[in-house]
Design a protein around this motif. Structure first.
Motif, PDB file in Angstrom:
ATOM      1  N   GLN A   2       0.852  -1.171   0.000  1.00 42.32           N
ATOM      2  CA  GLN A   2       0.000   0.000   0.000  1.00 42.32           C
ATOM      3  C   GLN A   2       0.885   1.217   0.000  1.00 42.32           C
ATOM      4  O   GLN A   2       2.078   1.174   0.308  1.00 42.32           O
ATOM      5  CB  GLN A   2      -0.903   0.002   1.239  1.00 42.32           C
ATOM      6  N   GLU A  12       2.119  -3.891   3.156  1.00 40.40           N
ATOM      7  CA  GLU A  12       0.680  -4.074   3.295  1.00 40.40           C
ATOM      8  C   GLU A  12       0.380  -4.643   4.672  1.00 40.40           C
ATOM      9  O   GLU A  12       1.058  -5.544   5.157  1.00 40.40           O
ATOM     10  CB  GLU A  12       0.200  -5.059   2.205  1.00 40.40           C
ATOM     11  N   GLN A  83       1.814  -9.754  -3.475  1.00 46.92           N
ATOM     12  CA  GLN A  83       2.056  -8.316  -3.326  1.00 46.92           C
ATOM     13  C   GLN A  83       2.683  -7.732  -4.602  1.00 46.92           C
ATOM     14  O   GLN A  83       2.360  -6.602  -4.998  1.00 46.92           O
ATOM     15  CB  GLN A  83       2.957  -8.069  -2.121  1.00 46.92           C
ATOM     16  N   ALA A  86      -0.090  -7.400  -6.976  1.00 46.73           N
ATOM     17  CA  ALA A  86      -0.953  -6.292  -6.569  1.00 46.73           C
ATOM     18  C   ALA A  86      -0.339  -4.962  -6.955  1.00 46.73           C
ATOM     19  O   ALA A  86      -1.034  -4.037  -7.401  1.00 46.73           O
ATOM     20  CB  ALA A  86      -1.196  -6.357  -5.054  1.00 46.73           C
ATOM     21  N   ALA A  87       0.994  -4.850  -6.776  1.00 49.75           N
ATOM     22  CA  ALA A  87       1.662  -3.597  -7.155  1.00 49.75           C
ATOM     23  C   ALA A  87       1.533  -3.352  -8.654  1.00 49.75           C
ATOM     24  O   ALA A  87       1.301  -2.217  -9.094  1.00 49.75           O
ATOM     25  CB  ALA A  87       3.144  -3.658  -6.746  1.00 49.75           C
ATOM     26  N   ARG A  90      -1.936  -2.139  -9.379  1.00 52.36           N
ATOM     27  CA  ARG A  90      -2.137  -0.724  -8.999  1.00 52.36           C
ATOM     28  C   ARG A  90      -1.621   0.198 -10.096  1.00 52.36           C
ATOM     29  O   ARG A  90      -2.188   1.267 -10.346  1.00 52.36           O
ATOM     30  CB  ARG A  90      -1.425  -0.436  -7.677  1.00 52.36           C
ATOM     31  N   THR A  97      -8.149   0.643  -7.950  1.00 52.32           N
ATOM     32  CA  THR A  97      -7.451   0.162  -6.737  1.00 52.32           C
ATOM     33  C   THR A  97      -7.511   1.190  -5.615  1.00 52.32           C
ATOM     34  O   THR A  97      -7.660   0.830  -4.436  1.00 52.32           O
ATOM     35  CB  THR A  97      -5.989  -0.159  -7.076  1.00 52.32           C
ATOM     36  N   ARG A 101      -9.206   0.820  -1.924  1.00 49.88           N
ATOM     37  CA  ARG A 101      -8.428   1.046  -0.692  1.00 49.88           C
ATOM     38  C   ARG A 101      -9.189   1.909   0.295  1.00 49.88           C
ATOM     39  O   ARG A 101      -9.193   1.648   1.502  1.00 49.88           O
ATOM     40  CB  ARG A 101      -7.092   1.700  -1.040  1.00 49.88           C
ATOM     41  N   LEU A 117      -9.903  -7.742  -8.184  1.00 50.82           N
ATOM     42  CA  LEU A 117      -8.871  -6.792  -7.781  1.00 50.82           C
ATOM     43  C   LEU A 117      -8.756  -6.734  -6.260  1.00 50.82           C
ATOM     44  O   LEU A 117      -7.646  -6.639  -5.712  1.00 50.82           O
ATOM     45  CB  LEU A 117      -9.203  -5.414  -8.359  1.00 50.82           C
ATOM     46  N   THR A 121      -5.284  -7.350  -4.157  1.00 49.78           N
ATOM     47  CA  THR A 121      -4.685  -6.239  -3.406  1.00 49.78           C
ATOM     48  C   THR A 121      -4.962  -6.327  -1.902  1.00 49.78           C
ATOM     49  O   THR A 121      -4.235  -5.731  -1.096  1.00 49.78           O
ATOM     50  CB  THR A 121      -5.215  -4.913  -3.959  1.00 49.78           C
ATOM     51  N   TRP A 126     -11.895  -6.682   2.175  1.00 50.04           N
ATOM     52  CA  TRP A 126     -11.857  -7.322   0.857  1.00 50.04           C
ATOM     53  C   TRP A 126     -12.716  -8.580   0.787  1.00 50.04           C
ATOM     54  O   TRP A 126     -13.257  -8.921  -0.243  1.00 50.04           O
ATOM     55  CB  TRP A 126     -10.418  -7.655   0.444  1.00 50.04           C
TER      56      TRP A 126
END
Length: 452
Positions: A2, A12, A83, A86-87, A90, A97, A101, A117, A121, A126
């Motif tokens: 994050q 995260e 992760q 996820a990055a 993003r 995303t 968040r 998504l 993430t 979630w």
């Protein structure tokens, strides 16, 4: 990962308490695999889990097809890999995303995309997003299935109505066809009964004909026996007649032999006496006949020039017939001059064969001596040719033309023998005319050959 308020990535937070209590819906799982397959290409091989490295060089579609289970398992068990994915997501879709968040996904966003998504993430809440997306997907799928079922039901109802209508029409048509078949069957039965009656009448007629045939055969056998007996009697009489005839012939030959012997002896006596008298008187053979003593004007001998003075055209084939009718006439033919006048488009070999075939027929019809001359000055080797019966075939020697060979043949003939030369060449015609031969155009010979 994050982002901090300053925009820097920070670790995260793990939501250990948040976990799915049921498997991902199938559509969400498929979307997760597709997003992971697309993002996998931006990672190096060292950043990938070991089970996924074999799919690194695949296209995204092939990675999703062959490595979907492995990617789903890696997302669930390998936090670092998840992760990284996820990055990457993003970066690809920052607005969605960020909305996830802060916990306010767009109302117009596809629930499946939101759930997939959120699963990757892992923002706060979630699990609820994934569950809600799954319920929404199931509800949409159920609605879609309901709509499809409604459409299918309407289609089936329409087909049922059509089938009922077709059944009614078909029933009526079948009833009409059945009635027509019954009428046709009645007609066939009537014709069958009529045919059976005809067959019975035919069988009766056949039995009658067989009886008549047997009677005729018996009569024929009796007549044959009588004929054979008569033939044997006639053959016996013929044998007796032949014996009597042979005896008569034998007696006649014996009588005729005696008479012939007496006549032959008398004839031999007369002949021997006449021959002895001729030898004794030494009489020469008679050199003159009584008709030679009568005074008259005798006709002169006909020559080719005399034929030319008759009232015939130079193009009339009858002129050539009259020339060939002269006693001991010799016909000389300039071969290629005739063939190239009559059929120039044919090969030389076929020209020769066609001309020689016609000359053979002409020689057989007229009885004249025929010589055909071809130009052989340009020949590398002799021509293999079997001349036809009654035709002499000559080729000029190397360095000599056919015209020169024709002039030599004319000069070789004795003076007074009729010689006819067929050639359109004016020089040849003038030369042989001076030597006493009669020139004739090639077209005249071609017209004469066309009549054979």
């Amino acid at each position: 990962m994050q982002e901090t308020p300053g925009g820097e990535p920070r670790p995260e937070r793990q939501h250990a308490a948040e976990a799915l209590d049921r498997p991902l819906p199938e559509r969400v799982r498929h979307k997760v695999v597709t997003l992971t397959s697309d993002a996998l290409g931006a990672l190096t091989v060292a950043e990938l889990p070991a089970p996924l490295r074999q799919y690194a060089r695949f296209t995204p579609a092939r990675r999703a097809r062959f490595g979907g289970n492995a990617m789903a398992a890696a997302l669930e068990t390998d936090t670092a890999f998840r992760q990284r994915i996820a990055a990457r997501l993003r970066e690809l879709d920052p607005e969605l995303t960020e909305a996830l968040r802060v916990g306010s996904p767009p109302a117009a966003a596809d629930p499946v995309d939101v759930a997939a998504l959120a699963y990757v993430t892992r923002p706060e809440g979630w699990v609820k997003l994934v569950a809600a997306a799954g319920e929404e997907a199931q509800r949409a799928q159920a609605e879609k299935a309901g709509e499809e079922a409604t459409r299918e039901l309407a289609r089936l109802r329409a087909e049922l109505a059509q089938a009922r209508e077709a059944g009614r029409d078909g029933g009526e048509r079948h009833r009409a066809e059945l009635e027509a078949a019954r009428r046709e069957m009645d007609g066939l039965n009537r014709r069958l009964r009529s045919a059976q009656s005809d067959v019975k009448r035919g069988e009766a007629a056949l039995r009658k004909l067989r009886a008549e045939l047997e009677e005729v055969r018996a009569q024929a056998a009796a007549q044959k026996a009588a004929s054979d007996s008569e033939a044997r009697r006639l053959r016996a009489r013929a044998a007796e007649a032949e014996s009597a005839l042979e005896a008569g012939r034998r007696a006649a030959r014996e009588d005729r032999g005696v008479a012939d012997m007496r006549v032959r002896l008398l004839l031999d006596t007369v002949l021997d006496a006449a021959q002895g008298l001729r030898r004794e008187l030494a009489l020469p053979p008679a050199a003159q006949h009584p008709a030679d003593t009568v005074e008259a004007v005798e006709p002169g001998r006909m020559s080719p020039k005399d034929v030319a003075r008759r009232a015939l055209s130079e193009e009339d084939p009858a002129l050539l017939d009259q020339l060939l009718a002269l006693p001991q006439v010799h016909l000389l033919v300039d071969g290629y001059n005739v063939t190239k006048t009559g059929y120039p488009t044919m090969p030389l070999e076929k020209q020769r064969l066609r001309l020689l075939g016609g000359l053979a027929v002409l020689a057989a019809q007229s009885g004249a001596e025929v010589t055909c001359v071809f130009d052989g000055a340009e020949l590398v080797s002799p021509v293999l040719l079997a001349p036809p019966r009654g035709v002499r075939v000559l080729f000029s020697k190397p360095g000599q033309t056919a015209d020169e060979l024709i002039r030599r043949l004319v000069r070789a003939e004795p003076a007074g023998r009729p010689v006819v030369v067929v050639s359109t060449d004016r020089e040849v015609a003038d030369g042989v005319a001076e030597a006493g031969a009669r020139p004739v155009a090639s077209a005249l010979l071609l017209r004469r050959l066309a009549r054979t």
